[in-house]
Design a protein around this motif. Structure first.
Motif, PDB file in Angstrom:
ATOM      1  N   ASP A  45       0.941  -1.227  -0.041  1.00 25.36           N
ATOM      2  CA  ASP A  45       0.102   0.067  -0.044  1.00 25.36           C
ATOM      3  C   ASP A  45       1.078   1.227  -0.129  1.00 25.36           C
ATOM      4  N   GLN A  46       1.806   1.112   0.725  1.00 27.21           N
ATOM      5  CA  GLN A  46       2.982   2.337   0.894  1.00 27.21           C
ATOM      6  C   GLN A  46       4.271   1.864   0.823  1.00 27.21           C
ATOM      7  N   ASN A  64       2.575   6.940  -1.308  1.00 24.48           N
ATOM      8  CA  ASN A  64       1.307   5.886  -1.538  1.00 24.48           C
ATOM      9  C   ASN A  64       1.640   5.270  -2.867  1.00 24.48           C
ATOM     10  N   CYS A  73       1.376   8.077   8.615  1.00 28.55           N
ATOM     11  CA  CYS A  73       0.682   6.661   8.672  1.00 28.55           C
ATOM     12  C   CYS A  73       0.843   6.137   9.710  1.00 28.55           C
ATOM     13  N   ASN A 180      -8.747  11.434   2.981  1.00 32.93           N
ATOM     14  CA  ASN A 180      -8.852  10.233   3.223  1.00 32.93           C
ATOM     15  C   ASN A 180     -10.418  10.246   3.731  1.00 32.93           C
ATOM     16  N   GLU A 197      -8.376   5.117   1.534  1.00 32.07           N
ATOM     17  CA  GLU A 197      -7.078   5.918   1.513  1.00 32.07           C
ATOM     18  C   GLU A 197      -6.893   6.817   0.390  1.00 32.07           C
ATOM     19  N   ALA A 200      -4.224   5.328  -2.535  1.00 33.10           N
ATOM     20  CA  ALA A 200      -4.252   3.894  -2.274  1.00 33.10           C
ATOM     21  C   ALA A 200      -5.553   3.077  -2.447  1.00 33.10           C
TER      22      ALA A 200
END
Length: 266
Positions: A45-46, A64, A73, A180, A197, A200
């Motif tokens: 995801d990141q 991201n 995060c 978000n 997110e 993402a």
């Protein structure tokens, strides 16, 4: 050129972590997208890069999966603290502190901000609630917990078409830095939560989303601190009082260590 990385996740929200405290690691949006790609890269995801910091044990930078760099995060912070033993983590979203407690990791985030220019919004307006609606989702609480969040309280999170509504809300012109999106259902001081997110998409868990949603529930007197926040990937405990920092506690998991072939990713 090859670089060592660690694959970790916090309740299913997964990360590739590169320690660049001794050797710099230059990230471009295209490189971040390539590493995060689940078919042709490592998949995550990141992307998290650790750098030296004069103000803390280290600095954490976050990209991201769409290649955009973001401020904060919560799940990644727990993973970084578990991986490195750091107690103070500098980020674009503020100074974070934490401690590895063994079975869980606790992270302390700065006090949340609620001003329209803190979110930020494109124009002055109320943030509790924000007088906006997208189909059945309306009047969210807007809060910045190091990154910007909207929190919608709904009767049943499972009934929300987040894959359809998430992108339109995230990219609404009202949010110049995007946002978000959280949908939360409250029962017995426990929040059931889904988060879309920015950059993402929907993830199994979002630490800052859990913090933002718990803060919104406590702020609007829907619930009392501490709160349990249940997500598809697992649960977090959030403790907050108005005017105070946010305390988040939950798991972090190291999956494997590997090497990035940067030439193959170019």
């Amino acid at each position: 050129m090859r670089r060592t990385f660690h694959k970790m996740h916090g309740l299913g929200n997964d990360f590739v972590i590169v320690d660049a405290r001794e050797a710099p690691f230059d990230v471009t949006p295209s490189l971040a997208r390539a590493i995060c790609d689940r078919r042709t890269g490592v998949g995550c995801d990141q992307l998290i890069v650790l750098e030296p910091s004069d103000a803390a044990d280290l600095r954490m930078r976050i990209w991201n999966s769409d290649g955009g760099e973001v401020e904060s995060c919560g799940n990644a912070t727990r993973c970084v603290i578990q991986l490195t033993g750091a107690r103070r983590v500098d980020s674009a979203g503020g100074l974070l502190t934490g401690e590895d407690l063994g079975a869980e990791v606790e992270v302390v985030l700065p006090a949340p901000r609620f001003g329209w220019d803190d979110i930020p919004l494109a124009y002055p307006t109320d943030t509790n609630p924000l007088p906006m609606a997208w189909d059945a989702l309306e009047n969210p609480v807007a809060v910045n917990v190091g990154n910007p969040h909207l929190v919608f309280f709904v009767p049943d999170v499972g009934e929300v078409s987040l894959d359809e509504l998430g992108p339109s809300i995230e990219n609404d012109p009202a949010f110049p830095e995007r946002i978000n999106v959280n949908v939360a259902t409250l029962a017995d001081n426990t929040l059931k939560l889904r988060t879309f997110e920015r950059g993402a998409g929907e993830t199994p868990a979002c630490g800052t989303g859990a913090c933002a949603s718990a803060v919104a529930a406590i702020l609007t007197k829907r619930a009392q601190s501490p709160m349990n926040v249940e997500m598809a990937g697992g649960a977090l405990t959030i403790d907050w009082a108005p005017g105070q920092p946010i305390r988040m506690r939950g798991g972090a998991t190291h999956v494997f260590t590997g090497e990035l072939d940067l030439a193959a990713l170019a």
